[in-house]
Motif scaffolding. Structure first.
Motif, PDB file in Angstrom:
ATOM      1  N   GLU A 118     -10.643  14.200 -21.289  1.00 34.95           N
ATOM      2  CA  GLU A 118     -10.178  15.538 -21.620  1.00 34.95           C
ATOM      3  C   GLU A 118     -11.183  16.212 -22.550  1.00 34.95           C
ATOM      4  N   ALA A 119     -11.439  17.495 -22.297  1.00 39.69           N
ATOM      5  CA  ALA A 119     -12.403  18.229 -23.118  1.00 39.69           C
ATOM      6  C   ALA A 119     -11.966  18.282 -24.580  1.00 39.69           C
ATOM      7  N   SER A 120     -10.674  18.188 -24.817  1.00 45.18           N
ATOM      8  CA  SER A 120     -10.169  18.216 -26.196  1.00 45.18           C
ATOM      9  C   SER A 120     -10.622  17.002 -26.998  1.00 45.18           C
ATOM     10  N   LYS A 121     -11.098  15.951 -26.298  1.00 41.67           N
ATOM     11  CA  LYS A 121     -11.556  14.735 -26.978  1.00 41.67           C
ATOM     12  C   LYS A 121     -13.033  14.813 -27.383  1.00 41.67           C
ATOM     13  N   VAL A 122     -13.714  15.886 -27.008  1.00 43.14           N
ATOM     14  CA  VAL A 122     -15.145  16.001 -27.288  1.00 43.14           C
ATOM     15  C   VAL A 122     -15.465  15.901 -28.786  1.00 43.14           C
ATOM     16  N   PRO A 123     -14.729  16.572 -29.681  1.00 43.48           N
ATOM     17  CA  PRO A 123     -15.046  16.430 -31.106  1.00 43.48           C
ATOM     18  C   PRO A 123     -14.978  14.981 -31.588  1.00 43.48           C
ATOM     19  N   ILE A 124     -14.023  14.215 -31.079  1.00 39.86           N
ATOM     20  CA  ILE A 124     -13.912  12.805 -31.441  1.00 39.86           C
ATOM     21  C   ILE A 124     -15.127  12.040 -30.929  1.00 39.86           C
ATOM     22  N   PHE A 125     -15.498  12.335 -29.673  1.00 41.29           N
ATOM     23  CA  PHE A 125     -16.674  11.681 -29.099  1.00 41.29           C
ATOM     24  C   PHE A 125     -17.915  11.949 -29.934  1.00 41.29           C
ATOM     25  N   ARG A 126     -18.135  13.197 -30.295  1.00 38.62           N
ATOM     26  CA  ARG A 126     -19.337  13.552 -31.051  1.00 38.62           C
ATOM     27  C   ARG A 126     -19.381  12.815 -32.387  1.00 38.62           C
ATOM     28  N   LYS A 127     -18.262  12.742 -33.059  1.00 35.64           N
ATOM     29  CA  LYS A 127     -18.206  12.059 -34.350  1.00 35.64           C
ATOM     30  C   LYS A 127     -18.476  10.568 -34.180  1.00 35.64           C
ATOM     31  N   GLN A 128     -17.858   9.953 -33.173  1.00 33.02           N
ATOM     32  CA  GLN A 128     -18.041   8.519 -32.961  1.00 33.02           C
ATOM     33  C   GLN A 128     -19.457   8.188 -32.509  1.00 33.02           C
ATOM     34  N   LEU A 129     -20.081   9.061 -31.720  1.00 33.09           N
ATOM     35  CA  LEU A 129     -21.449   8.807 -31.281  1.00 33.09           C
ATOM     36  C   LEU A 129     -22.401   8.857 -32.472  1.00 33.09           C
ATOM     37  N   HIS A 130     -22.223   9.837 -33.346  1.00 29.21           N
ATOM     38  CA  HIS A 130     -23.055   9.891 -34.543  1.00 29.21           C
ATOM     39  C   HIS A 130     -22.869   8.631 -35.387  1.00 29.21           C
ATOM     40  N   SER A 131     -21.639   8.167 -35.539  1.00 27.68           N
ATOM     41  CA  SER A 131     -21.373   6.982 -36.327  1.00 27.68           C
ATOM     42  C   SER A 131     -22.020   5.743 -35.695  1.00 27.68           C
ATOM     43  N   PRO A 161     -35.413   6.623 -27.121  1.00 27.32           N
ATOM     44  CA  PRO A 161     -34.878   6.265 -28.442  1.00 27.32           C
ATOM     45  C   PRO A 161     -33.420   6.696 -28.590  1.00 27.32           C
ATOM     46  N   PRO A 162     -32.535   5.802 -28.988  1.00 26.30           N
ATOM     47  CA  PRO A 162     -31.109   6.130 -29.090  1.00 26.30           C
ATOM     48  C   PRO A 162     -30.823   7.209 -30.118  1.00 26.30           C
ATOM     49  N   GLN A 163     -31.718   7.400 -31.089  1.00 26.78           N
ATOM     50  CA  GLN A 163     -31.495   8.452 -32.079  1.00 26.78           C
ATOM     51  C   GLN A 163     -31.487   9.841 -31.466  1.00 26.78           C
ATOM     52  N   LEU A 164     -31.975   9.969 -30.229  1.00 31.50           N
ATOM     53  CA  LEU A 164     -31.943  11.264 -29.557  1.00 31.50           C
ATOM     54  C   LEU A 164     -30.574  11.592 -28.985  1.00 31.50           C
ATOM     55  N   LEU A 165     -29.713  10.587 -28.835  1.00 34.96           N
ATOM     56  CA  LEU A 165     -28.445  10.809 -28.140  1.00 34.96           C
ATOM     57  C   LEU A 165     -27.516  11.793 -28.846  1.00 34.96           C
ATOM     58  N   PRO A 166     -27.256  11.654 -30.153  1.00 37.38           N
ATOM     59  CA  PRO A 166     -26.353  12.621 -30.785  1.00 37.38           C
ATOM     60  C   PRO A 166     -26.812  14.068 -30.651  1.00 37.38           C
ATOM     61  N   PRO A 167     -28.082  14.405 -30.964  1.00 37.63           N
ATOM     62  CA  PRO A 167     -28.475  15.799 -30.785  1.00 37.63           C
ATOM     63  C   PRO A 167     -28.488  16.243 -29.332  1.00 37.63           C
ATOM     64  N   LEU A 168     -28.712  15.319 -28.412  1.00 40.12           N
ATOM     65  CA  LEU A 168     -28.723  15.665 -26.997  1.00 40.12           C
ATOM     66  C   LEU A 168     -27.328  16.072 -26.528  1.00 40.12           C
ATOM     67  N   TYR A 169     -26.324  15.275 -26.910  1.00 36.04           N
ATOM     68  CA  TYR A 169     -24.952  15.624 -26.525  1.00 36.04           C
ATOM     69  C   TYR A 169     -24.432  16.807 -27.342  1.00 36.04           C
ATOM     70  N   ASP A 170     -24.832  16.908 -28.597  1.00 32.62           N
ATOM     71  CA  ASP A 170     -24.454  18.081 -29.387  1.00 32.62           C
ATOM     72  C   ASP A 170     -24.955  19.351 -28.712  1.00 32.62           C
ATOM     73  N   ALA A 171     -26.186  19.308 -28.221  1.00 30.30           N
ATOM     74  CA  ALA A 171     -26.758  20.472 -27.548  1.00 30.30           C
ATOM     75  C   ALA A 171     -25.937  20.840 -26.317  1.00 30.30           C
ATOM     76  N   LEU A 172     -25.542  19.828 -25.534  1.00 32.85           N
ATOM     77  CA  LEU A 172     -24.762  20.100 -24.331  1.00 32.85           C
ATOM     78  C   LEU A 172     -23.439  20.773 -24.668  1.00 32.85           C
ATOM     79  N   PHE A 173     -22.693  20.186 -25.581  1.00 33.73           N
ATOM     80  CA  PHE A 173     -21.364  20.723 -25.875  1.00 33.73           C
ATOM     81  C   PHE A 173     -21.442  22.064 -26.607  1.00 33.73           C
ATOM     82  N   ASP A 174     -22.470  22.259 -27.417  1.00 31.37           N
ATOM     83  CA  ASP A 174     -22.656  23.565 -28.049  1.00 31.37           C
ATOM     84  C   ASP A 174     -22.949  24.622 -26.985  1.00 31.37           C
TER      85      ASP A 174
END
Length: 325
Positions: free
Chosen positions: A308-321, A201-214
């Motif tokens: 770049e790791a500095s782009k991770v916050p942008i990625f997380r926001k866009q993935l949630h959207s 299920p794609p709804q798992l993707l945001p928390p999955l990547y959030d977990a990794l970066f956290d």
């Protein structure tokens, strides 16, 4: 301390998972003549209804092959099914399930994949496997991790992976940058590994990547030695994935009148990564691809990206959207 499993309950029904723009052709390809599902609000899935790493229903998981049906072609899936997905730290007993997910990670190359799986499972503080809670088969449905290329530079599997990428890169504008990331900058590079079954299920993707970066962030503070803490202070992420590329991709701008797109992303997050990447290159794959009418004008390609790791916050926001839209 071991992480408590986090439940993610999802609902599935008869139609493909489709959300713009990646999934249309891929969903039809992987679910043709089978139970077609869409995410709805209230799930009801028994573990036996999902493919597992120990059963024949588990897809040959490079995203490029049609998953084997967990029901006969003549059967029609009826009703709603329920599953409680949970996130867990990787552990040695996950070896077989993770290896199956990664079997086409480097196309059809013969390499030390067992050693690669051992690296992932040997790093439990940063990395996640997704399972169905209380599943007797203990099947693995997704694995996400980030491995420091400098820390593991002497591992056979990492040496083989580097050689593989260098031989495949034909882009003269990229090759020197790739060489730099794989050599003198390797200690600053996290190889992001993210593989999963096609119908997760794609709804798992945001928390999955959030977990990794956290976890990466926590590791820079919580690991027992400065050497280990430093190994998670990534400046770049290197990502190896797959796309479907239109045979006339260079001439396509946007979407054609026939609805064809230049690229189809089996994994929706890869479109975001590509947009944020500092550089990327693609290459033909040899592993068998899905052949459907929707993909008749497309070729399965490998895709390598540096983000770049500095782009991770942008990625997380866009993935949630993307997933929440």
């Amino acid at each position: 301390m071991p992480r408590e499993p986090r439940r993610h309950r999802q609902s599935l029904r008869r139609r493909p998972l489709t959300f713009s723009p990646f999934a249309r052709a891929m969903a039809m390809a992987t679910l043709s003549k089978k139970a077609r599902r869409e995410i709805i609000q209230e799930p009801k899935l028994q573990a036996k209804d999902f493919p597992t790493s120990s059963g024949n229903g588990f897809p040959n998981h490079g995203k490029d092959e049609t998953e084997q049906s967990h029901s006969s072609d003549s059967e029609q899936f009826e009703g709603v099914v329920q599953a409680d997905f949970a996130f867990f730290d990787p552990k040695p007993s996950d070896f077989h399930g993770v290896k199956v997910l990664l079997q086409t990670y480097l196309d059809n190359k013969h390499w030390d994949i067992s050693g690669f799986v051992d690296l992932i499972l040997g790093q439990p503080t940063v990395g996640t496997v997704v399972k169905i809670e209380n599943d007797e088969d203990d099947g693995v449905y997704s694995v996400v991790s980030a491995l420091n290329l400098g820390r593991y530079k002497n591992s056979k599997c990492i040496t083989e992976l580097k050689d593989y990428l260098l031989k495949l890169c034909q882009d003269m504008n990229v090759i020197d940058k790739l060489k730099s990331l794989l050599a003198e900058q390797a200690h600053d590079v996290g190889l992001m590994v993210s593989q999963r079954v096609v119908n997760l299920p794609p709804q798992l993707l945001p928390p999955l990547y959030d977990a990794l970066f956290d976890e990466v962030e926590w590791a820079t503070e919580d690991e027992p030695t400065e050497e280990l803490r430093s190994s998670f202070r990534f400046k770049f992420y290197l990502i190896i994935s797959k796309i479907y590329k239109h045979k006339n991709a260079d001439q396509i701008k946007g979407t054609t009148k026939s609805g064809d797109e230049a690229l189809i992303f089996p994994k929706p997050e890869d479109e975001i990564f590509l947009e944020l990447s500092s550089w990327s290159f693609s290459f033909p794959l040899h592993s068998q691809q899905v052949t459907t009418n929707e993909l008749r004008n497309y070729r399965l390609m490998g895709l390598v990206m540096a983000v770049e790791a500095s782009k991770v916050p942008i990625f997380r926001k866009q993935l949630h959207s993307l997933i929440d839209e």
